[in-house]
Write a protein that holds these residues in place. Structure first.
Motif, PDB file in Angstrom:
ATOM      1  N   GLY A   1       0.789  -1.227   0.000  1.00 14.89           N
ATOM      2  CA  GLY A   1       0.000   0.000   0.000  1.00 14.89           C
ATOM      3  C   GLY A   1       0.819   1.274   0.000  1.00 14.89           C
ATOM      4  N   GLU A   2       2.143   1.172   0.198  1.00 14.81           N
ATOM      5  CA  GLU A   2       2.973   2.379   0.192  1.00 14.81           C
ATOM      6  C   GLU A   2       3.244   2.842  -1.237  1.00 14.81           C
ATOM      7  OE1 GLU A   2       5.780   2.628   4.101  1.00 14.81           O
ATOM      8  OE2 GLU A   2       6.427   1.212   2.557  1.00 14.81           O
ATOM      9  N   SER A   3       3.451   4.139  -1.370  1.00 18.75           N
ATOM     10  CA  SER A   3       3.787   4.737  -2.663  1.00 18.75           C
ATOM     11  C   SER A   3       5.059   5.555  -2.496  1.00 18.75           C
ATOM     12  CB  SER A   3       2.653   5.637  -3.150  1.00 18.75           C
ATOM     13  OG  SER A   3       2.493   6.745  -2.268  1.00 18.75           O
TER      14      SER A   3
ATOM     15  N   ILE B   1       6.259   7.361   1.053  1.00 18.21           N
ATOM     16  CA  ILE B   1       7.582   7.065   1.609  1.00 18.21           C
ATOM     17  C   ILE B   1       8.414   8.333   1.702  1.00 18.21           C
ATOM     18  CG2 ILE B   1       9.740   5.817   1.210  1.00 18.21           C
ATOM     19  CD1 ILE B   1       8.044   3.630  -0.162  1.00 18.21           C
ATOM     20  N   ALA B   2       8.346   9.161   0.655  1.00 17.71           N
ATOM     21  CA  ALA B   2       9.086  10.426   0.659  1.00 17.71           C
ATOM     22  C   ALA B   2       8.615  11.324   1.798  1.00 17.71           C
ATOM     23  CB  ALA B   2       8.914  11.124  -0.690  1.00 17.71           C
ATOM     24  N   LYS B   3       7.335  11.373   2.010  1.00 16.17           N
ATOM     25  CA  LYS B   3       6.770  12.193   3.087  1.00 16.17           C
ATOM     26  C   LYS B   3       7.227  11.693   4.452  1.00 16.17           C
ATOM     27  CE  LYS B   3       2.373  13.923   4.900  1.00 16.17           C
ATOM     28  NZ  LYS B   3       0.892  13.916   4.750  1.00 16.17           N
TER      29      LYS B   3
ATOM     30  N   GLN C   1      11.294  13.431  -5.993  1.00 13.82           N
ATOM     31  CA  GLN C   1      12.384  13.513  -6.958  1.00 13.82           C
ATOM     32  C   GLN C   1      13.703  13.040  -6.352  1.00 13.82           C
ATOM     33  OE1 GLN C   1      12.099  14.024 -10.112  1.00 13.82           O
ATOM     34  NE2 GLN C   1      14.298  13.821 -10.487  1.00 13.82           N
ATOM     35  N   GLU C   2      13.958  13.400  -5.095  1.00  9.08           N
ATOM     36  CA  GLU C   2      15.178  12.950  -4.416  1.00  9.08           C
ATOM     37  C   GLU C   2      15.167  11.436  -4.248  1.00  9.08           C
ATOM     38  OE1 GLU C   2      16.625  16.389  -1.348  1.00  9.08           O
ATOM     39  OE2 GLU C   2      14.632  15.535  -0.973  1.00  9.08           O
ATOM     40  N   LEU C   3      13.992  10.900  -3.944  1.00 10.06           N
ATOM     41  CA  LEU C   3      13.856   9.455  -3.773  1.00 10.06           C
ATOM     42  C   LEU C   3      14.113   8.729  -5.092  1.00 10.06           C
ATOM     43  CD1 LEU C   3      13.149   7.163  -1.852  1.00 10.06           C
ATOM     44  CD2 LEU C   3      10.725   7.545  -2.368  1.00 10.06           C
ATOM     45  N   LYS C   4      13.566   9.258  -6.177  1.00 13.18           N
ATOM     46  CA  LYS C   4      13.772   8.654  -7.491  1.00 13.18           C
ATOM     47  C   LYS C   4      15.238   8.722  -7.911  1.00 13.18           C
ATOM     48  CE  LYS C   4       9.192   9.388  -9.573  1.00 13.18           C
ATOM     49  NZ  LYS C   4       8.449  10.069 -10.656  1.00 13.18           N
TER      50      LYS C   4
ATOM     51  N   VAL D   1      16.636   2.881  -1.233  1.00  8.87           N
ATOM     52  CA  VAL D   1      17.631   3.633  -0.481  1.00  8.87           C
ATOM     53  C   VAL D   1      17.080   5.044  -0.246  1.00  8.87           C
ATOM     54  CG1 VAL D   1      18.878   4.405  -2.563  1.00  8.87           C
ATOM     55  CG2 VAL D   1      20.059   4.313  -0.378  1.00  8.87           C
ATOM     56  N   ILE D   2      17.173   5.508   0.982  1.00 11.05           N
ATOM     57  CA  ILE D   2      16.598   6.798   1.385  1.00 11.05           C
ATOM     58  C   ILE D   2      17.714   7.774   1.737  1.00 11.05           C
ATOM     59  CG2 ILE D   2      14.985   7.964   2.931  1.00 11.05           C
ATOM     60  CD1 ILE D   2      13.688   5.720   1.302  1.00 11.05           C
ATOM     61  N   PRO D   3      17.774   8.935   1.064  1.00  9.13           N
ATOM     62  CA  PRO D   3      18.787   9.943   1.402  1.00  9.13           C
ATOM     63  C   PRO D   3      18.295  10.811   2.564  1.00  9.13           C
ATOM     64  CG  PRO D   3      17.531  10.671  -0.495  1.00  9.13           C
ATOM     65  CD  PRO D   3      16.980   9.317  -0.121  1.00  9.13           C
TER      66      PRO D   3
END
Length: 391
Positions: A343-345, A349-351, A358-361, A379-381
């Motif tokens: 169910g996550e998008s 996830i970015a929020k 865009q940073e996540l992509k 991977v999360i910055p």
């Protein structure tokens, strides 16, 4: 100790046998091309028969093959269709498109003492593409399987795959080719063992009761697999065809004949955790361009550690890079992994982590329409607090 080493190499070359069977699909496309190239050899045909020039003789002899084998190649060419020119242009285009790697690979092969013709073994395996990937997980210019790559000292983990590193993978291939030569005593046998495995080659020699090339390539007896019987022809045909100066001149590609006289890539050491975007900016390049030279990194940053990593940039960008890059600068971001839940998008996830989509992509090399799925690892910055980054 010697027994232990022999056992290690036994596992080693048997793994290679499995590796190159797995590459059958990618190899087949190249095996269809090279015999046609022999029609372009700079040799003469006279009433007395086929007369090889000095380059052809040198090429054959470098692999331990007699000049009489040229007759066999020529007879095969005569059976080919009239599409010679089209296939030749495609071959040259592929060679030309790999200009950033070929001079260094050529130089490494020359310094190692193995025949220059093995440059075309890489061509047969992958078309010189560091992005080459088979269904059975063989990767890179030299198409290494994971076990074999690690056995040769190449690193494969979540962050880096050195099978895609043009320098380190070539060093590994040279090491293995030297081992095969020491095991067989002939470079043409080493080439065939590289394809089918040393154990398989030794069984073929035992069946044939001969290690002579013409005997092992017998199409009726089939001592070796079809792709291996064609393999040595592939390497020789490509090498011979590429000596055709008039044809190169006609295609305005004569400069390729001298390629390898100078290096085109520089290697610099950069701290772990550095963003590829920062390296690109310091070199005056786009992120996509710097990634083209550094396919061995999985993400758009170097693995986070105190270790330094080799980065490749064009030589003509080196001076600019040295002027603009601060090797002592600490990364302003750190990276963590996130396992996608049902169910996550990308947006949710970015929020959650306080970053933009865009940073996540960008961090995950995602396209604009990328779809994620449950249990996928992202991977999360994360921004490093300024006071920590300055320490």
């Amino acid at each position: 100790m010697r027994c232990k080493t022999q056992n290690l190499y036994h596992k080693f070359y048997e793994s290679f046998h499995k590796s190159y069977k797995a590459c059958h699909e990618s190899l087949n496309s190249w095996l269809k091309l090279p015999l046609v190239c022999v029609a372009l050899i700079t040799s003469q045909v006279s009433a007395g028969g086929f007369i090889p020039d000095k380059y052809a003789t040198s090429t054959l002899n470098s692999l331990g093959v007699g000049t009489e084998f040229l007759h066999s190649l020529q007879s095969n060419v005569l059976l080919q269709s009239a599409s010679t020119d089209t296939r030749w242009v495609r071959f040259v285009d592929q060679f030309d498109s790999s200009y950033e790697f070929i001079p260094i690979i050529r130089s490494m092969i020359a310094q190692s003492g193995i025949p220059q013709e093995f440059l075309f073994l890489a061509m047969a395996e992958s078309g010189f593409s560091s992005r080459a990937y088979s269904k059975k997980r063989a990767v890179g210019i030299w198409q290494f399987m994971p076990y074999t790559a690690k056995d040769l000292g190449l690193v494969i983990n979540d962050y880096v795959d050195e099978r895609r590193d043009p320098i380190k993978s070539t060093r590994a291939a040279i090491k293995y080719l030297q081992f095969l030569y020491n095991s067989t005593g002939q470079w043409y046998l080493a080439a065939m063992a590289y394809n089918c495995g040393l154990g398989r080659l030794k069984k073929a020699i035992e069946r044939a009761q001969s290690s002579e090339l013409e005997v092992l390539l017998d199409e009726q007896a089939k001592y070796l697999p079809a792709e291996t019987r064609q393999y040595i022809r592939t390497i020789l045909s490509m090498s011979l065809a590429f000596s055709n100066a008039p044809k190169m001149q006609a295609l305005d590609r004569e400069y390729l004949l001298n390629r390898g006289a100078f290096d085109t890539l520089a290697q610099v050491q950069v701290k772990g955790g550095t963003l590829l975007a920062s390296i690109a900016a310091a070199a005056g390049m786009s992120l996509e361009d710097i990634k083209k030279y550094n396919r061995h990194f999985t993400y758009n940053f170097l693995p986070q550690s105190s270790k330094e990593y080799a980065i490749y940039i064009p030589y003509d960008k080196l001076a600019y890079f040295k002027q603009n890059f601060d090797p002592n600068a600490l990364p302003t971001s750190k990276f963590v992994f996130h396992k996608v839940k049902q169910g996550e998008s990308l947006a949710s996830i970015a929020k959650k982590y306080g970053i933009s989509v865009q940073e996540l992509k960008l961090s995950n090399n995602f396209s604009s329409k990328q779809v994620i799925f449950a249990n996928q690892k992202l991977v999360i910055p994360l921004l490093v607090p300024q006071k920590i980054a300055q320490n």
